[in-house]
Scaffold this active site. Structure first.
Site, short mmCIF file in Angstrom:
data_model
loop_
_atom_site.label_atom_id
_atom_site.label_comp_id
_atom_site.label_asym_id
_atom_site.label_seq_id
_atom_site.Cartn_x
_atom_site.Cartn_y
_atom_site.Cartn_z
N GLU A 35 45.03 48.51 22.83
CA GLU A 35 45.18 47.40 23.78
C GLU A 35 44.55 46.14 23.20
O GLU A 35 43.39 46.15 22.81
CB GLU A 35 44.54 47.77 25.13
N ARG A 36 45.32 45.07 23.17
CA ARG A 36 44.83 43.85 22.49
C ARG A 36 44.05 42.92 23.41
O ARG A 36 43.37 42.02 22.96
CB ARG A 36 46.00 43.09 21.87
N GLY A 181 62.22 29.45 40.95
CA GLY A 181 62.50 30.89 40.92
C GLY A 181 61.97 31.57 42.16
O GLY A 181 60.78 31.45 42.48
N GLY A 183 62.30 34.99 42.97
CA GLY A 183 62.14 36.45 42.92
C GLY A 183 60.80 36.79 43.57
O GLY A 183 60.18 35.94 44.23
N GLU A 204 65.83 27.72 43.81
CA GLU A 204 66.49 28.93 43.30
C GLU A 204 67.90 28.60 42.82
O GLU A 204 68.66 27.93 43.50
CB GLU A 204 66.54 29.98 44.42
N ALA A 269 58.68 30.50 37.60
CA ALA A 269 58.74 31.96 37.82
C ALA A 269 60.18 32.40 37.67
O ALA A 269 60.83 32.82 38.62
CB ALA A 269 58.19 32.30 39.21
N HIS A 444 53.70 57.28 68.14
CA HIS A 444 53.77 56.09 68.99
C HIS A 444 52.37 55.70 69.43
O HIS A 444 51.57 56.57 69.76
CB HIS A 444 54.63 56.42 70.23
#
EC number: 1.8.1.4
Length: 465
Positions: A35-36, A181, A183, A204, A269, A444
């Site tokens: 993992e960097r 964006g 999403g 969008e 995004a 319920h």
């Protein structure tokens, strides 16, 4: 440098990589993870987790400004934005260190550096551009994830134009914000900043927001956002972005008109790009299609002994998909004959206000696949718990195959639906029909009763509307 020998080497310590490592350790394999940056990857450090901490803060801010509705009053409601951001970072750090603890617990060796394939069964680790380690293993999993897609002229500069990273650690609250964006990522940030008091414009390119969701859900969220004071522009073509006077201006063409929208900051995004560069794919039989590694149903690439999982291996780009893929790949390596991944059984969740969750096919996709469908709907206004909570907005939609009664899809918008979708997820995994769902007793008063009613409605037996 002598290569250190492992049964499995995983390049990337995000949700897919670290879960695959734990599963492999459970199978008594000798495992290494390279993992960097941060264990836990984007999700824990810069994605799913810190955004939920922020969204919780914006939810509290919204509640504090709605106190009168519940019979309370409070004066001088305010927040310390730096503290809000700090809490989000603390949550991320707590979980990232938790993952490091899990690696120790399972005796998984973690290499801090950049991993790349270096010939058959070999991985080279570099740190700051210098060789740090050589690893050898019969099996190698690529889990390098993805990064934000950058549009020309909209490159994040850390000041005026933000990617998700800058949006998570802003220096100040923008008074006016543009989000490009809609999403899950764009909608969540738009919702967060709106509920914290920013003037937000959501833009969008498609004809509706949250374009992967069922059309009725998208329409409901767009209406809700607009009612909350957000400006939403769909079918929009971004002609350019200009930086001026310490702010930004977006030139947008929509509905035959070109308008200029000014703001303090802009969040881009617009999708993601797989991290396929500099991981040693050249000269291998690993195929790349539009920045994603091509895999079969068990994560195998074209190169013997090399697998890929998670965002690197294509949609849906979700942490829980990466985790499940990691388990499938490792179980297959261990000879356990796991079920292949069925992406239609993976729930998708968007934590904006109102929340959105779905699993399986949309109504349009079900019809396009040739199904004759029965559709049920139930509004939360007919649910006692939702009314008691003061959150009666939203509805649940179910899609069934008219011939077999198979549940093809479920789509939800409203309070806590991200927690409830798993009920339909289980139903899909068990290949449940409407008969079992109708015969199930739902407690319920709970929000989940609306799930039952939405099934009953598809078959003309709805009780509470």
């Amino acid at each position: 440098m002598m290569a250190e020998q492992f049964d499995l080497v995983i390049i990337g310590g995000g949700p897919g990589g670290y879960v695959a490592a734990i599963r492999a350790a459970q199978h008594k394999m000798k495992v290494a993870v390279v993992e960097r940056e941060h264990m836990g990857g984007i999700c824990l450090n810069w994605g799913c987790i810190p955004t939920k901490a922020l969204l919780r803060a914006s939810e509290i801010n919204h509640l504090l400004h709605s106190l009168d509705h519940y019979g309370f009053a409070a004066d001088n409601i305010r927040f310390d934005f730096a503290k809000v951001i700090k809490r989000s970072r603390n949550v991320a750090n707590q979980l990232s260190s938790g993952v490091k603890g899990l690696m120790k617990k399972h005796k998984i060796t973690v290499f801090d550096g950049h991993g790349a394939l270096a010939g058959p069964g070999k991985v080279a680790v570099t740190k700051d551009g210098k060789p740090a380690a050589e690893l050898a293993a019969k099996h190698i999993i690529l889990a390098t994830g993805a990064r934000a897609r950058v549009l020309p002229g909209m490159e994040p500069d850390g000041k005026l134009i933000w990617s998700y990273r800058e949006a998570l650690v802003p220096d100040a609250m923008p008074k006016k914000l543009i989000v490009i964006g809609s999403g899950a990522i764009g909608s969540e940030f738009a919702s967060f900043y709106l509920n914290m008091g920013s003037e937000v414009t959501l833009i969008e390119v498609m004809d509706r927001i949250l374009p992967v969701e069922d059309a009725e859900i998208s329409a409901f969220v767009q209406k809700a956002f607009t009612k909350q004071g957000m400006k939403v522009i769909t079918g929009a073509k971004l002609q350019g972005v200009r930086k001026e006077n310490g702010g930004v201006a977006a030139i947008v063409e929509a509905g035959g008109k070109v308008t200029e929208i000014k703001a303090d900051r802009l969040i881009s995004a617009v999708g993601i790009v797989g991290n396929v560069e500099n991981i040693g794919l050249e000269g291998t039989k690993v195929q790349v299609d539009r920045t994603h590694v091509v895999i079969d149903a068990f994560g195998r690439t074209g190169e013997a002994g090399v697998y890929a999982i998670g965002d690197l291996a294509g949609p849906p780009w979700l942490a829980h998909k990466a985790m499940h893929e990691g388990v499938i790949v490792v179980d297959a390596i261990a000879g356990k004959h796991p079920h292949a991944m069925d992406t239609t059984n993976i729930p998708g969740c968007t934590y904006c206000r109102p929340q959105v969750a779905s699993v399986g096919l949309t109504e349009a996709a079900a019809k396009a696949a040739g199904h004759e469908v029965k559709v049920g709907r139930f509004p939360f206004i007919g649910n006692g718990k939702a009314i008691a909570l003061g959150e009666p907005e939203g509805f649940i939609k179910t899609v069934f195959d008219a011939k077999t009664g198979a549940m093809l899809g479920a789509h939800m918008v409203g309070p806590e639906v991200t927690e409830m979708i798993q009920g339909y997820g289980i139903a899909r995994t068990l290949e449940t029909t409407e008969a079992e769902l109708m015969a199930t007793v739902f407690p319920h008063p709970t929000l989940s009763e609306a799930m039952h009613e939405a099934v009953l409605d598809a078959y003309g037996q709805v009780l509470h509307i």
